[in-house]
Write a protein that holds these residues in place. Sequence first.
Motif, PDB file in Angstrom:
ATOM      1  N   TYR A 134     110.539  18.629  51.621  1.00  0.00           N
ATOM      2  CA  TYR A 134     110.620  17.452  52.499  1.00  0.00           C
ATOM      3  C   TYR A 134     112.063  17.214  52.916  1.00  0.00           C
ATOM      4  N   ILE A 148     117.241  12.599  47.524  1.00  0.00           N
ATOM      5  CA  ILE A 148     116.667  11.947  46.336  1.00  0.00           C
ATOM      6  C   ILE A 148     117.521  12.203  45.099  1.00  0.00           C
ATOM      7  N   LYS A 160     119.328   7.557  50.861  1.00  0.00           N
ATOM      8  CA  LYS A 160     118.642   6.794  49.811  1.00  0.00           C
ATOM      9  C   LYS A 160     119.582   6.113  48.797  1.00  0.00           C
ATOM     10  N   GLY A 187     112.655  14.968  55.790  1.00  0.00           N
ATOM     11  CA  GLY A 187     112.642  13.860  56.732  1.00  0.00           C
ATOM     12  C   GLY A 187     111.595  14.034  57.806  1.00  0.00           C
ATOM     13  N   SER A 206     120.332   7.862  58.018  1.00  0.00           N
ATOM     14  CA  SER A 206     119.141   8.180  57.230  1.00  0.00           C
ATOM     15  C   SER A 206     119.222   9.622  56.781  1.00  0.00           C
ATOM     16  N   GLY A 207     118.304   9.981  55.887  1.00  0.00           N
ATOM     17  CA  GLY A 207     118.207  11.364  55.448  1.00  0.00           C
ATOM     18  C   GLY A 207     117.713  12.277  56.561  1.00  0.00           C
ATOM     19  N   SER A 208     116.823  11.763  57.386  1.00  0.00           N
ATOM     20  CA  SER A 208     116.322  12.577  58.504  1.00  0.00           C
ATOM     21  C   SER A 208     117.454  12.911  59.474  1.00  0.00           C
TER      22      SER A 208
END
Length: 453
Positions: free
Chosen positions: A154, A263, A289, A156, A120-122
């Motif tokens: 932002y 993004i 993403k 995550g 994930s991005g986090s």
Amino acid sequence: MTQSSDPTAHWQQQDADHHLHPFGDSGAIANEGARIITKASGVTVWDSNGRAYLDAFAGLWCVNLGYGRQELVEAARRQMSELPYYNLFFKTATPPVTELSAALADIAPPHINHTFFTNSGSEANDTVFRMVRRYWDIKGQPSKKTIIGRHNGYHGSTVAGASLGGMKPMHAQGDLPITGVAHIRQPYWFGEGGDLSPDEFGLVAAQALEEKILELGADNVAAFIAEPIQGAGGIIIPPATYWPEIQRIVRQYNILLVADEVICGFGRTGEWFGCDTFDIEADLMPIAKGLSSGYLPIGGVMVSDGVAEVLKSGGEFHHGFTYSGHPVSAAVALENLRILRTEGIIDRVKAETAPYMQSQLRTLADHPLVGEVRGVGMLGAVELVQDKASRRRYADEGQTGTVCRDKALEEGLILRATGDTMLMSPPLVIHRAEIDELVAKTRQALDNTLAAL
Ligand SMILES: *Cc1c(COP(=O)(O)O)cnc(C)c1O
């Protein structure tokens, strides 16, 4: 919501009884009943009542190829039957991961040729947190620890991701940010530029980084992290002066530059990466993403040759995830990149559909509710204001945006609202006719919002 013969009521009841929502008020949702989405194709999603919506948000900024691409399904099926799982710890790799690493090196800026995979991005930004400190440790400068992010950025929702980000409501829950993180102002001209021109303001916003580095001491600062365009914060496009000044500052003070491409990456801005669009030379690029068009979870951190060389000289990096570079996710990501390339989708975005969408969106600027329309590539934002000239918003900020989002849903259009900023980020494959529909429905939602105020 008690007739279990109605499948929607049944799922809403299960949701109310057993599901806690991410970024949601589960108590309120339990009373209202969640929207149940059951299927999708192209740029359209359907709810459990059979109602169709134009998904102008590509799921959550991620379904770049649109829904229903059978090649991605087939890539997953093939990989799952061949090798559904194997880990990358202990000197191991798998073909989908080596192929994907090479494909990413091919599309990235020339000085970026290595990727560390996450889910994930986090997790990518947690990896950034550990990686930049590890980098300075190996270089013999362990005091360089603090990472500077931005207010309203932002990155995550894990502890590190939420700390690097600058979302006040997230920081307010659970004593964030953690130590070792600092924040500077955002380059948000519409909201904070006052009487300065956008270019003047861009310099001021960038120089906040220099001030923060001088305050902390360059010997204590590891990195600066920022999205090329802030997404969740409201599709905030920095003035043209911003990124060149940031680049000067990070070079002058020997700070790593982390461009969060979660993004912007994979065509969203009309180039492969936001760094290409803004001419940013990043040391690390977190990705996720659009890497798999959201079909399966996968993320990563791409790193420059300079950073890779140091990391490779430092012995074992005690970091990784059971599912780092999951082979099925990697196979789907690889197929996603292949389609983006062979179908020339990003070129088409740049040459045709993004200019068309941007020009059509700008026709909304004359609407009495609209203070600004801005966008780059397949990202668009519409600012709702009470007074156009002074850029003054309605008093109860966020209310108008929420009304507009709900009015859009009534029109069969999925938009997102950040405060009173309406956001769109449709699949990259959206056609002209669908863009026309998107813009017409947005105008209708604006009219209905104005009427409801
Ligand atoms: C969505 C997002 C993240 C977090 O990604 P997850 O996959 O939700 O963990 C990080 N950075 C940016 C810029 C994002 O938009």
